[in-house]
Design a protein around this motif. Structure first.
Motif, PDB file in Angstrom:
ATOM      1  N   ASN A  37       0.835  -1.206   0.000  1.00 51.43           N
ATOM      2  CA  ASN A  37       0.000   0.000   0.000  1.00 51.43           C
ATOM      3  C   ASN A  37       0.867   1.253   0.000  1.00 51.43           C
ATOM      4  O   ASN A  37       0.650   2.169  -0.795  1.00 51.43           O
ATOM      5  CB  ASN A  37      -0.924  -0.024   1.217  1.00 51.43           C
ATOM      6  CG  ASN A  37      -1.958   1.073   1.187  1.00 51.43           C
ATOM      7  OD1 ASN A  37      -2.003   1.875   0.274  1.00 51.43           O
ATOM      8  ND2 ASN A  37      -2.778   1.106   2.208  1.00 51.43           N
ATOM      9  N   ASN A  59      -7.311  -2.577  -5.492  1.00 51.91           N
ATOM     10  CA  ASN A  59      -8.227  -3.707  -5.600  1.00 51.91           C
ATOM     11  C   ASN A  59      -7.468  -4.998  -5.870  1.00 51.91           C
ATOM     12  O   ASN A  59      -7.795  -6.049  -5.311  1.00 51.91           O
ATOM     13  CB  ASN A  59      -9.277  -3.462  -6.690  1.00 51.91           C
ATOM     14  CG  ASN A  59     -10.347  -2.505  -6.241  1.00 51.91           C
ATOM     15  OD1 ASN A  59     -10.619  -2.371  -5.050  1.00 51.91           O
ATOM     16  ND2 ASN A  59     -10.957  -1.824  -7.199  1.00 51.91           N
ATOM     17  N   ASP A 115      -5.694  -5.881  -2.606  1.00 45.28           N
ATOM     18  CA  ASP A 115      -6.682  -6.391  -1.645  1.00 45.28           C
ATOM     19  C   ASP A 115      -7.041  -7.834  -1.951  1.00 45.28           C
ATOM     20  O   ASP A 115      -7.123  -8.663  -1.042  1.00 45.28           O
ATOM     21  CB  ASP A 115      -7.943  -5.532  -1.661  1.00 45.28           C
ATOM     22  CG  ASP A 115      -7.745  -4.176  -1.010  1.00 45.28           C
ATOM     23  OD1 ASP A 115      -6.704  -3.972  -0.349  1.00 45.28           O
ATOM     24  OD2 ASP A 115      -8.633  -3.315  -1.175  1.00 45.28           O
ATOM     25  N   LYS A 116      -7.245  -8.161  -3.229  1.00 43.13           N
ATOM     26  CA  LYS A 116      -7.570  -9.543  -3.599  1.00 43.13           C
ATOM     27  C   LYS A 116      -6.396 -10.473  -3.318  1.00 43.13           C
ATOM     28  O   LYS A 116      -6.583 -11.601  -2.886  1.00 43.13           O
ATOM     29  CB  LYS A 116      -7.968  -9.605  -5.079  1.00 43.13           C
ATOM     30  CG  LYS A 116      -9.337  -9.056  -5.342  1.00 43.13           C
ATOM     31  CD  LYS A 116      -9.672  -9.130  -6.811  1.00 43.13           C
ATOM     32  CE  LYS A 116     -11.011  -8.441  -7.053  1.00 43.13           C
ATOM     33  NZ  LYS A 116     -11.334  -8.359  -8.479  1.00 43.13           N
ATOM     34  N   VAL A 122      -8.303  -9.356   1.478  1.00 39.72           N
ATOM     35  CA  VAL A 122      -9.027  -8.370   2.293  1.00 39.72           C
ATOM     36  C   VAL A 122      -9.980  -7.535   1.445  1.00 39.72           C
ATOM     37  O   VAL A 122     -10.368  -6.440   1.837  1.00 39.72           O
ATOM     38  CB  VAL A 122      -8.039  -7.438   3.063  1.00 39.72           C
ATOM     39  CG1 VAL A 122      -7.284  -8.208   4.102  1.00 39.72           C
ATOM     40  CG2 VAL A 122      -7.108  -6.725   2.112  1.00 39.72           C
ATOM     41  N   GLU A 123     -10.390  -8.077   0.281  1.00 44.42           N
ATOM     42  CA  GLU A 123     -11.305  -7.327  -0.572  1.00 44.42           C
ATOM     43  C   GLU A 123     -12.678  -7.231   0.065  1.00 44.42           C
ATOM     44  O   GLU A 123     -13.008  -8.000   0.965  1.00 44.42           O
ATOM     45  CB  GLU A 123     -11.413  -7.939  -1.976  1.00 44.42           C
ATOM     46  CG  GLU A 123     -12.134  -9.265  -2.025  1.00 44.42           C
ATOM     47  CD  GLU A 123     -11.247 -10.469  -1.817  1.00 44.42           C
ATOM     48  OE1 GLU A 123     -11.768 -11.580  -1.948  1.00 44.42           O
ATOM     49  OE2 GLU A 123     -10.061 -10.331  -1.518  1.00 44.42           O
ATOM     50  N   GLU A 124     -13.451  -6.297  -0.409  1.00 44.22           N
ATOM     51  CA  GLU A 124     -14.777  -6.056   0.175  1.00 44.22           C
ATOM     52  C   GLU A 124     -15.724  -7.172  -0.198  1.00 44.22           C
ATOM     53  O   GLU A 124     -15.699  -7.767  -1.193  1.00 44.22           O
ATOM     54  CB  GLU A 124     -15.334  -4.726  -0.305  1.00 44.22           C
ATOM     55  CG  GLU A 124     -14.514  -3.571   0.195  1.00 44.22           C
ATOM     56  CD  GLU A 124     -15.010  -2.231  -0.332  1.00 44.22           C
ATOM     57  OE1 GLU A 124     -16.020  -2.198  -1.032  1.00 44.22           O
ATOM     58  OE2 GLU A 124     -14.361  -1.247  -0.045  1.00 44.22           O
TER      59      GLU A 124
END
Length: 84
Positions: free
Chosen positions: A13, A74, A77-78, A82-84
């Protein structure tokens, strides 16, 4: 998320943020202020490239960076689950 995975996630990040800030700095401050005398011979829409980058180009670059950041985050995160 494990401690090691958490550190790797935040490192990814921060790396994306620093690269985005460097690109934005080079386009806005670098091309609009520092390199402006060198870019005065190139004209876009009636204005020299340095002026255009300071007034318009840096805004366009910033908008592109927003979408690139969202796309890259994104993916990160995947990758770390930890994706939404």
């Amino acid at each position: 998320m494990s401690d090691r995975s958490s550190k790797a996630y935040w490192a990814a990040n921060v790396r994306i943020i620093l690269i985005s800030l460097a690109v934005w700095f080079l386009c806005s401050f670098g091309m609009g202020i520092i390199l402006r005398p060198m870019l005065m011979g190139i004209h876009i829409g009636g204005a020299d490239l340095g002026f255009w980058m300071a007034q318009n180009g840096s805004i366009y670059v910033f908008l592109v960076l927003i979408f690139v950041y969202a796309w890259r985050m994104n993916k990160v995160d995947k990758e770390f689950g930890v994706e939404e």
